[in-house]
Motif scaffolding. Structure first.
Motif, mmCIF file in Angstrom:
data_model
loop_
_atom_site.group_PDB
_atom_site.id
_atom_site.type_symbol
_atom_site.label_atom_id
_atom_site.label_comp_id
_atom_site.label_asym_id
_atom_site.label_seq_id
_atom_site.Cartn_x
_atom_site.Cartn_y
_atom_site.Cartn_z
ATOM 1 N N ILE A 1 -2.852 -5.041 -4.767
ATOM 2 C CA ILE A 1 -2.324 -6.173 -3.996
ATOM 3 C C ILE A 1 -2.470 -5.901 -2.499
ATOM 4 N N GLY A 2 -2.098 -4.686 -2.080
ATOM 5 C CA GLY A 2 -2.196 -4.326 -0.668
ATOM 6 C C GLY A 2 -3.629 -4.377 -0.153
ATOM 7 N N THR A 3 -4.575 -3.917 -0.977
ATOM 8 C CA THR A 3 -5.989 -3.919 -0.581
ATOM 9 C C THR A 3 -6.516 -5.337 -0.432
ATOM 10 N N ILE A 4 -6.152 -6.206 -1.380
ATOM 11 C CA ILE A 4 -6.595 -7.606 -1.308
ATOM 12 C C ILE A 4 -6.063 -8.269 -0.040
ATOM 13 N N LEU A 5 -4.789 -8.037 0.261
ATOM 14 C CA LEU A 5 -4.183 -8.612 1.469
ATOM 15 C C LEU A 5 -4.843 -8.038 2.716
ATOM 16 N N PHE A 6 -5.179 -6.758 2.665
ATOM 17 C CA PHE A 6 -5.846 -6.122 3.794
ATOM 18 C C PHE A 6 -7.211 -6.767 4.047
ATOM 19 N N ILE A 7 -7.969 -7.007 2.983
ATOM 20 C CA ILE A 7 -9.284 -7.647 3.109
ATOM 21 C C ILE A 7 -9.137 -9.040 3.710
ATOM 22 N N SER B 1 0.824 -1.212 0.000
ATOM 23 C CA SER B 1 0.000 0.000 0.000
ATOM 24 C C SER B 1 0.860 1.265 0.000
ATOM 25 N N ALA B 2 2.004 1.204 0.687
ATOM 26 C CA ALA B 2 2.871 2.378 0.808
ATOM 27 C C ALA B 2 3.990 2.401 -0.229
ATOM 28 N N LYS B 3 4.122 1.322 -1.017
ATOM 29 C CA LYS B 3 5.226 1.218 -1.969
ATOM 30 C C LYS B 3 5.102 2.286 -3.061
ATOM 31 N N HIS C 1 5.626 13.772 2.065
ATOM 32 C CA HIS C 1 6.713 13.723 3.049
ATOM 33 C C HIS C 1 6.505 12.448 3.867
ATOM 34 N N TYR C 2 7.149 11.378 3.431
ATOM 35 C CA TYR C 2 6.853 10.059 3.997
ATOM 36 C C TYR C 2 7.305 9.912 5.445
#
Length: 298
Positions: A276-282, A134-136, A149-150
């Motif tokens: 990908i991040g959203t699917i893993l989050f779900i 998600s942050a990549k 500004h990470y």
């Protein structure tokens, strides 16, 4: 089925807060204050209609919880400014799920069966990998690299997560274990809203302009209140585990809203990373719901 449908309301209501407030505009301090005004108006209406018996201990617990919540929400708004709503939304929700689960396991011993540990740690692993994607960032996205500004965003996210999880633990665990105080959402929401408003003023340190955007953000506070009521209704029909986990899926709404309504620019690679991040989050959120259900049913 009806309980799950009700759980979709807080999912959309809370998931929309980030991009709606940022669409309205204002600084993070103005957004926080405006949202707390809306929460207070909603809570006052609930108090007048519901007329709960509000004892002094419950008022104090609610007030303190509201102060802590204000820190969490302020940090979340700051992180959205630094990272963008589409990135900060899932990172915030996911980190809350991970931290709350770990505290529940190691401090309050909420997992008692081997299946809970197995599914629980798979869920946490899925969430952590989901954070990464998600942050990549794509180095080719020059606009996002220059704008965001990470380091500041992650710091804001860290104290926001600590505050959010702290107030939940205060309400769900410590109030009963330490003080033998029991209450429901409709009772605690009014004193909590008072603490939220005062907390927002304290955090502003007097450096805040009361402009039109503050009052426009009242609508965001009303959305928060509606989400709370439907969360309570969903929990009564589908159970706390399902209601809470579904509500955290609001991060998906934040991601979509940030991209579609706020115009946050993403390259094809970043869209793939977010997917990908959203699917893993779900997957992680659903597995945690199963873990909590195992604990409730046994």
């Amino acid at each position: 089925m009806e309980g799950i449908l009700l759980a979709l309301v807080p999912m959309f209501a809370w998931g929309s807060i980030g991009f709606v407030s940022n669409k309205i505009g204002g600084t993070a301090k103005q957004q926080t204050l405006g949202m707390t005004f809306g929460a207070f108006v909603f809570a006052l209406l609930v108090f007048l209609v519901h007329q709960p018996q509000l004892s002094l201990p419950v008022f104090i617990i609610g007030f303190i919880g509201g102060l802590i919540w204000a820190i969490g929400q302020s940090g979340q708004f700051h992180s959205m400014k630094y990272l963008g709503v589409s990135v900060a939304g899932p990172l915030s929700a996911g980190s809350q799920l991970v931290l709350a689960s770990l505290i529940g396991v190691f401090i309050f011993h909420e997992w008692t069966q081997s299946i809970q540990y197995t599914l629980g740690f798979i869920a946490i692993l899925a969430l952590i990998v989901g954070f990464y994607f998600s942050a990549k960032r794509d180095p080719e996205n020059i606009i996002a690299v220059e704008k965001h500004h990470y380091a500041r965003g992650l710091i804001s996210l860290a104290y926001s997560t600590l505050a959010y999880v702290s107030y939940v633990i205060l309400f769900n665990n410590l109030s009963a274990l330490w003080f033998n105080i029991h209450f429901d959402t409709l009772t605690i929401i009014f004193p909590m809203s008072i603490g939220m408003v005062i907390g927002a003023f304290i955090l502003s340190a007097g450096d805040i302009k009361i402009e039109a955007v503050v009052f426009k953000n009242i609508s965001v506070g009303l959305m928060w209140g509606v989400g709370n009521v439907f969360m309570l209704l969903a929990a009564s029909m589908a159970g706390n585990a399902i209601a809470f986990s579904f509500s955290q899926l609001g991060a998906i709404i934040s991601t979509i809203g940030g991209i579609l309504f706020l115009g946050e620019k993403k390259t094809k690679k970043e869209l793939a990373y977010i997917t990908i991040g959203t699917i893993l989050f779900i997957i992680g959120a659903i597995l945690l719901a199963v873990v909590k259900s195992k604990g409730i049913n046994n």
